[in-house]
Scaffold this active site. Structure first.
Site, PDB file in Angstrom:
ATOM      1  N   ASP A 135     -57.251  27.196 -15.565  1.00 30.09           N
ATOM      2  CA  ASP A 135     -57.641  25.850 -15.979  1.00 30.09           C
ATOM      3  C   ASP A 135     -58.838  25.946 -16.936  1.00 30.09           C
ATOM      4  O   ASP A 135     -59.760  26.737 -16.726  1.00 30.09           O
ATOM      5  CB  ASP A 135     -58.008  25.008 -14.748  1.00 30.09           C
ATOM      6  CG  ASP A 135     -58.041  23.520 -15.047  1.00 30.09           C
ATOM      7  OD1 ASP A 135     -57.164  22.794 -14.538  1.00 30.09           O
ATOM      8  OD2 ASP A 135     -58.940  23.085 -15.803  1.00 30.09           O
ATOM      9  N   ILE A 136     -58.832  25.096 -17.951  1.00 27.31           N
ATOM     10  CA  ILE A 136     -59.890  25.124 -18.961  1.00 27.31           C
ATOM     11  C   ILE A 136     -61.223  24.577 -18.416  1.00 27.31           C
ATOM     12  O   ILE A 136     -62.285  24.880 -18.957  1.00 27.31           O
ATOM     13  CB  ILE A 136     -59.435  24.315 -20.213  1.00 27.31           C
ATOM     14  CG1 ILE A 136     -60.212  24.741 -21.448  1.00 27.31           C
ATOM     15  CG2 ILE A 136     -59.538  22.811 -19.983  1.00 27.31           C
ATOM     16  CD1 ILE A 136     -59.633  24.211 -22.751  1.00 27.31           C
ATOM     17  N   ASN A 194     -51.179  16.716  -8.255  1.00 26.61           N
ATOM     18  CA  ASN A 194     -51.362  15.280  -8.442  1.00 26.61           C
ATOM     19  C   ASN A 194     -50.076  14.678  -9.002  1.00 26.61           C
ATOM     20  O   ASN A 194     -49.492  15.227  -9.944  1.00 26.61           O
ATOM     21  CB  ASN A 194     -52.535  15.015  -9.389  1.00 26.61           C
ATOM     22  CG  ASN A 194     -53.852  15.460  -8.788  1.00 26.61           C
ATOM     23  OD1 ASN A 194     -54.086  15.288  -7.604  1.00 26.61           O
ATOM     24  ND2 ASN A 194     -54.714  16.046  -9.610  1.00 26.61           N
ATOM     25  N   GLU A 206     -53.620  13.566 -14.778  1.00 24.19           N
ATOM     26  CA  GLU A 206     -53.997  13.340 -16.178  1.00 24.19           C
ATOM     27  C   GLU A 206     -52.958  13.883 -17.152  1.00 24.19           C
ATOM     28  O   GLU A 206     -52.755  13.298 -18.221  1.00 24.19           O
ATOM     29  CB  GLU A 206     -55.364  13.975 -16.456  1.00 24.19           C
ATOM     30  CG  GLU A 206     -56.493  13.224 -15.751  1.00 24.19           C
ATOM     31  CD  GLU A 206     -57.858  13.840 -15.999  1.00 24.19           C
ATOM     32  OE1 GLU A 206     -57.926  14.977 -16.516  1.00 24.19           O
ATOM     33  OE2 GLU A 206     -58.857  13.181 -15.654  1.00 24.19           O
ATOM     34  N   VAL A 207     -52.361  15.005 -16.817  1.00 21.65           N
ATOM     35  CA  VAL A 207     -51.378  15.608 -17.722  1.00 21.65           C
ATOM     36  C   VAL A 207     -49.977  15.354 -17.145  1.00 21.65           C
ATOM     37  O   VAL A 207     -49.669  15.804 -16.037  1.00 21.65           O
ATOM     38  CB  VAL A 207     -51.622  17.123 -17.892  1.00 21.65           C
ATOM     39  CG1 VAL A 207     -50.579  17.719 -18.837  1.00 21.65           C
ATOM     40  CG2 VAL A 207     -53.029  17.386 -18.423  1.00 21.65           C
ATOM     41  N   HIS A 227     -47.495  20.193 -12.537  1.00 26.71           N
ATOM     42  CA  HIS A 227     -48.339  21.379 -12.379  1.00 26.71           C
ATOM     43  C   HIS A 227     -48.911  21.426 -10.979  1.00 26.71           C
ATOM     44  O   HIS A 227     -49.143  20.397 -10.355  1.00 26.71           O
ATOM     45  CB  HIS A 227     -49.467  21.419 -13.410  1.00 26.71           C
ATOM     46  CG  HIS A 227     -50.294  20.178 -13.476  1.00 26.71           C
ATOM     47  ND1 HIS A 227     -49.869  19.028 -14.109  1.00 26.71           N
ATOM     48  CD2 HIS A 227     -51.533  19.892 -12.985  1.00 26.71           C
ATOM     49  CE1 HIS A 227     -50.813  18.104 -14.007  1.00 26.71           C
ATOM     50  NE2 HIS A 227     -51.830  18.596 -13.318  1.00 26.71           N
ATOM     51  N   MET A 228     -49.122  22.636 -10.517  1.00 25.97           N
ATOM     52  CA  MET A 228     -49.792  22.863  -9.240  1.00 25.97           C
ATOM     53  C   MET A 228     -51.145  23.490  -9.539  1.00 25.97           C
ATOM     54  O   MET A 228     -51.234  24.471 -10.284  1.00 25.97           O
ATOM     55  CB  MET A 228     -48.969  23.812  -8.365  1.00 25.97           C
ATOM     56  CG  MET A 228     -49.488  23.944  -6.945  1.00 25.97           C
ATOM     57  SD  MET A 228     -49.258  22.434  -5.974  1.00 25.97           S
ATOM     58  CE  MET A 228     -47.498  22.531  -5.611  1.00 25.97           C
ATOM     59  N   HIS A 229     -52.204  22.909  -8.974  1.00 28.41           N
ATOM     60  CA  HIS A 229     -53.528  23.516  -9.046  1.00 28.41           C
ATOM     61  C   HIS A 229     -53.628  24.543  -7.921  1.00 28.41           C
ATOM     62  O   HIS A 229     -53.247  24.261  -6.780  1.00 28.41           O
ATOM     63  CB  HIS A 229     -54.631  22.483  -8.806  1.00 28.41           C
ATOM     64  CG  HIS A 229     -54.708  21.395  -9.836  1.00 28.41           C
ATOM     65  ND1 HIS A 229     -55.626  21.413 -10.862  1.00 28.41           N
ATOM     66  CD2 HIS A 229     -54.000  20.253  -9.989  1.00 28.41           C
ATOM     67  CE1 HIS A 229     -55.476  20.309 -11.601  1.00 28.41           C
ATOM     68  NE2 HIS A 229     -54.493  19.591 -11.080  1.00 28.41           N
TER      69      HIS A 229
HETATM   70  P1  5GP Z   1     -54.378  16.739 -13.456  1.00 29.89           P
HETATM   71  O1  5GP Z   1     -55.537  15.805 -13.403  1.00 29.89           O
HETATM   72  O2  5GP Z   1     -53.297  16.239 -14.400  1.00 29.89           O
HETATM   73  O3  5GP Z   1     -53.826  17.067 -12.088  1.00 29.89           O
HETATM   74  O4  5GP Z   1     -54.910  18.125 -13.993  1.00 29.89           O
HETATM   75  C1  5GP Z   1     -54.855  18.501 -15.331  1.00 29.89           C
HETATM   76  C2  5GP Z   1     -55.662  19.777 -15.472  1.00 29.89           C
HETATM   77  O5  5GP Z   1     -55.372  20.317 -16.737  1.00 29.89           O
HETATM   78  C3  5GP Z   1     -57.176  19.569 -15.401  1.00 29.89           C
HETATM   79  O6  5GP Z   1     -57.707  20.347 -14.329  1.00 29.89           O
HETATM   80  C4  5GP Z   1     -57.667  20.042 -16.770  1.00 29.89           C
HETATM   81  O7  5GP Z   1     -58.906  20.728 -16.731  1.00 29.89           O
HETATM   82  C5  5GP Z   1     -56.533  20.939 -17.226  1.00 29.89           C
HETATM   83  N1  5GP Z   1     -56.396  21.043 -18.680  1.00 29.89           N
HETATM   84  C6  5GP Z   1     -56.372  20.005 -19.565  1.00 29.89           C
HETATM   85  N2  5GP Z   1     -56.212  20.456 -20.819  1.00 29.89           N
HETATM   86  C7  5GP Z   1     -56.119  21.815 -20.731  1.00 29.89           C
HETATM   87  C8  5GP Z   1     -55.941  22.853 -21.710  1.00 29.89           C
HETATM   88  O8  5GP Z   1     -55.818  22.621 -22.918  1.00 29.89           O
HETATM   89  N3  5GP Z   1     -55.888  24.123 -21.252  1.00 29.89           N
HETATM   90  C9  5GP Z   1     -56.004  24.420 -19.912  1.00 29.89           C
HETATM   91  N4  5GP Z   1     -55.927  25.721 -19.579  1.00 29.89           N
HETATM   92  N5  5GP Z   1     -56.171  23.475 -18.972  1.00 29.89           N
HETATM   93  C10 5GP Z   1     -56.235  22.178 -19.375  1.00 29.89           C
END
Ligand code: 5GP
Length: 122
Positions: free
Chosen positions: A36-37, A94, A102-103, A107-109
């Site tokens: 994660d970034i 999420n 957000e994305v 995806h799984m964290h």
């Molecule tokens: P969400 O809130 O959708 O569950 O998590 C999205 C995750 O994607 C966040 O933890 C965010 O830091 C990560 N993320 C967003 N943009 C990028 C990117 O360009 N590269 C990487 N490696 N992670 C990203």
């Protein structure tokens, strides 16, 4: 129930197409795992599907058996490659508005590498 609209300009779709770089942890025919970034733990990995699924609800209802089993195995493999098995780790996916997703690409964290506290802040 109809499927949600998939936005192929989302950031993970762009990573899959190679338009945006990532630091890869693991890859198979159906999945990609990368760091994660903006890490929320010492080790924070994202495991994504190569298939175009918006979230877990979409994936659970519409992905093939092969995609579903590959996703579960990819999570385990990424955690193992990152050295998280001994200390343990948390997985979170999420899904939808209430979750603060957000994305809009499944995806799984994977969070670990240190004690990461209770499931929710009290
Ligand atoms: P969400 O809130 O959708 O569950 O998590 C999205 C995750 O994607 C966040 O933890 C965010 O830091 C990560 N993320 C967003 N943009 C990028 C990117 O360009 N590269 C990487 N490696 N992670 C990203």
């Amino acid at each position: 129930m109809s499927r949600p609209q998939y936005d192929d300009q989302n950031i993970f779709a762009r990573i899959l197409r190679g338009e945006i770089p990532c630091t890869k942890v693991d890859e198979c025919d159906h999945t990609l795992a990368f760091f994660d970034i903006a890490p929320q733990a010492k080790t924070h990995i994202l495991v994504i599907t190569k298939g175009a699924y918006v979230d877990m609800a979409d994936f659970a209802a519409h992905a093939s058996e092969a995609e579903q089993s590959a996703f579960v195995r990819a999570i385990g493999r990424a955690a193992q490659k990152a050295g998280l098995e001994e200390g343990g780790y948390r997985i979170i996916s999420n899904t939808g508005a209430d979750s603060h997703q957000e994305v809009p690409h499944l995806h799984m964290h994977i969070l670990g590498g240190e004690p990461i506290g209770p499931l929710r802040a009290s």
